[in-house]
Design an enzyme around this catalytic site. Structure first.
Site, PDB file in Angstrom:
ATOM      1  N   GLY A 144       0.785  -1.172   0.244  1.00 34.22           N
ATOM      2  CA  GLY A 144       0.108   0.052   0.084  1.00 34.22           C
ATOM      3  C   GLY A 144       1.034   1.140  -0.091  1.00 34.22           C
ATOM      4  O   GLY A 144       1.919   1.222  -0.489  1.00 34.22           O
ATOM      5  N   ILE A 159       2.570   2.617   2.476  1.00 33.51           N
ATOM      6  CA  ILE A 159       3.644   2.533   3.206  1.00 33.51           C
ATOM      7  C   ILE A 159       4.741   1.671   2.461  1.00 33.51           C
ATOM      8  O   ILE A 159       5.771   1.959   2.108  1.00 33.51           O
ATOM      9  CB  ILE A 159       3.855   2.333   4.394  1.00 33.51           C
ATOM     10  N   ARG A 189      -2.675  -8.231  -1.951  1.00 27.43           N
ATOM     11  CA  ARG A 189      -3.832  -8.595  -2.367  1.00 27.43           C
ATOM     12  C   ARG A 189      -4.066  -8.396  -3.761  1.00 27.43           C
ATOM     13  O   ARG A 189      -4.729  -9.275  -4.671  1.00 27.43           O
ATOM     14  CB  ARG A 189      -5.111  -7.982  -1.686  1.00 27.43           C
ATOM     15  N   ARG A 247       1.570  -4.184  12.867  1.00 32.84           N
ATOM     16  CA  ARG A 247       1.217  -4.564  14.120  1.00 32.84           C
ATOM     17  C   ARG A 247       1.746  -5.814  14.309  1.00 32.84           C
ATOM     18  O   ARG A 247       1.977  -6.640  13.702  1.00 32.84           O
ATOM     19  CB  ARG A 247      -0.277  -4.607  13.939  1.00 32.84           C
ATOM     20  N   GLU A 253       2.180  -3.738  23.840  1.00 32.15           N
ATOM     21  CA  GLU A 253       3.024  -2.891  24.007  1.00 32.15           C
ATOM     22  C   GLU A 253       3.006  -2.008  25.002  1.00 32.15           C
ATOM     23  O   GLU A 253       1.780  -1.523  25.336  1.00 32.15           O
ATOM     24  CB  GLU A 253       2.962  -1.849  22.545  1.00 32.15           C
ATOM     25  N   HIS A 257       7.523   1.563  18.901  1.00 29.62           N
ATOM     26  CA  HIS A 257       6.257   1.731  18.059  1.00 29.62           C
ATOM     27  C   HIS A 257       6.547   3.183  17.422  1.00 29.62           C
ATOM     28  O   HIS A 257       5.658   4.334  17.732  1.00 29.62           O
ATOM     29  CB  HIS A 257       5.084   1.782  18.502  1.00 29.62           C
ATOM     30  N   GLY A 300       6.891   4.357  14.271  1.00 27.67           N
ATOM     31  CA  GLY A 300       6.656   4.688  12.864  1.00 27.67           C
ATOM     32  C   GLY A 300       6.253   6.051  12.393  1.00 27.67           C
ATOM     33  O   GLY A 300       6.947   6.499  11.590  1.00 27.67           O
TER      34      GLY A 300
END
Length: 460
Positions: A293, A295, A315, A377, A406, A425, A427
């Site tokens: 996608g 990212i 997909r 995730r 987390e 985390h 990102g």
């Protein structure tokens, strides 16, 4: 040569001073000669931005280290990252040394959490005319968790938010629920808070939109929210680039064993550097991206610059021109990607279909020299299977920006393995990304309460 400059979009600076004054990051890669000895000293450091970082991968003597320590301690520059020093290793930790200077090898977490006063520009594609038109309406009552603190809206975001929204904290709402429940039309969901529970939704009869920070909405019950005729928006464009940057940073940190190297470099027990302490090459290696996608595609763009071979599983296959632009090859089966890749990067959304997408079977398909990188995730990976694979040499290493839960329990085996790199985390954790995220959420709220199309609406 001009063609070489054009190939990498590089601009030549005839004077080093011009480069120093304009750069956010200054990378030193010169040979050590009498002319480059202490090339960067007190004068040059003062020319750099106070938000800038100096990176040295050439020779330690190219930098006046005393001047650098002073610049870091007094805020002349923000940070430094050094693969070289003089001498090597440096003497043991002492006051005034690199090891004790807070700007040296500063962690990503600190970089992201520092006071956000250094934001100098914001890039956001907003329909300005519609935003201005919406701003003329009364500010919509918007529920937030708190202002400040660990779970709160950033204090330096409040001025912009209050210009467009009437903010109501959860405490204010609970103390005056009878009056406020009819007024609130939006929820500003900043890192999963406040929780959009059935009880809360039932108490807000005029709620129209929930704006969610970040891309993932796995913490939201979309069917439940939709049953109240409430719309949901997220912020994919705001997080794509910084998350892709972090993915590549984790890949490089794991491949080149940067965390281990840092620990050796600053250890008071280190007397010399071993010549046989080696990492893995990135250039020419094969990167497999699962989830192509926003990212995933930005990761492919960065990997191309590192001359990596790129495979991807998604997909849907990307258009041919997009594949050719980054040199990516589509794998219809993820098994084919896992068997061929030196690095496997996970960038999928968490859904019932992607829960435990990577388990024992998938890990056993990977090369024993391969590294798994997860920036989506934690639940996408079977962590028990991952621990087993890392302990038994099924794969070589893992680099994780996400885990479940987390943070992990402090006695979790992943925290004890040398072949695992974990970040908390991070990102989207940059000043610019979080500000753009906030502005995008405001745009979605104003659109939603005014009956206009919602940017980045999430459909269940």
């Amino acid at each position: 040569k001009e063609d070489e400059e054009l190939a990498v979009s590089a601009c030549y600076c005839g004077k080093i001073e011009d480069l120093l004054q304009q750069s956010d990051f200054v990378m030193l890669s010169v040979n050590l000669t009498p002319q480059t000895y202490k090339l960067i000293g007190k004068r040059e450091l003062k020319l750099m931005k106070p938000t800038a970082t100096l990176i040295n991968i050439s020779r330690g003597s190219v930098v006046d280290q005393d001047a650098l320590v002073e610049a870091l301690q007094t805020g002349v520059i923000k940070g430094t990252a050094l693969d070289v020093t003089y001498p090597e290793p440096l003497p043991s930790i002492r006051n005034g040394s690199f090891q004790s200077a807070t700007g040296v090898m500063i962690s990503l977490g600190r970089l992201a959490q520092e006071k956000r006063k250094f934001l100098t520009f914001i890039l956001l594609k907003v329909n300005k005319s519609s935003l201005q038109a919406m701003a003329k309406q009364d500010r919509p009552y918007t529920l937030i968790n708190v202002i400040g603190g660990m779970d709160g809206v950033y204090e330096d975001h409040v001025k912009f938010l209050e210009k467009h929204l009437k903010l109501v904290t959860m405490q204010e709402f609970l103390e005056n629920q009878q009056d406020l429940s009819q007024k609130i039309k939006a929820i500003y969901l900043w890192f999963k808070k406040p929780e959009a529970t059935r009880e809360l939704l039932q108490s807000l009869p005029n709620l129209k939109v929930i704006a969610n920070s970040g891309v993932g909405v796995d913490h939201l019950d979309l069917k439940l929210i939709s049953s109240f005729r409430v719309k949901v928006a997220n912020t994919p464009s705001a997080v794509a680039s910084p998350t892709a940057d972090l993915g590549m940073a984790l890949l490089m940190a794991s491949a080149r064993r940067i965390v281990e190297g840092y620990q050796i470099a600053v250890s008071p027990e280190t007397k010399y550097f071993n010549a046989d302490w080696l990492g893995d090459d990135i250039s020419g290696a094969t990167l497999g991206i699962i989830g192509m996608g926003h990212i995933g595609y930005k990761i492919a763009q960065r990997a191309k610059a590192f001359e990596m071979k790129i495979l991807y599983h998604n997909r849907n296959q990307r258009p041919v021109d997009e594949e050719q632009a980054v040199g990516a090859v589509y794998c219809q089966k993820k098994e084919d990607l896992l068997q061929q890749s030196d690095f496997v990067m996970l960038t999928v959304n968490l859904t019932p279909q992607t829960h435990s997408l990577i388990g024992k079977k998938e890990l056993e398909l990977m090369k024993p020299t391969a590294t798994l990188i997860n920036i989506c995730r934690g639940q996408v990976v079977d962590q028990d299977a991952l621990v087993d694979a890392l302990q038994n040499g099924v794969i070589k290493a893992a680099a994780l920006d996400v885990t479940h839960p987390e943070p992990l329990p402090r006695d979790h085996p992943l925290l004890k393995l040398k072949n695992v790199t974990i970040t908390p985390h991070l990102g989207s954790a940059t000043v610019k990304a979080r500000h753009v995220m906030m502005m995008s959420m405001v745009e979605s709220i104003l659109a939603g309460v005014n009956g206009l199309p919602i940017p980045n609406e999430v459909r269940g």
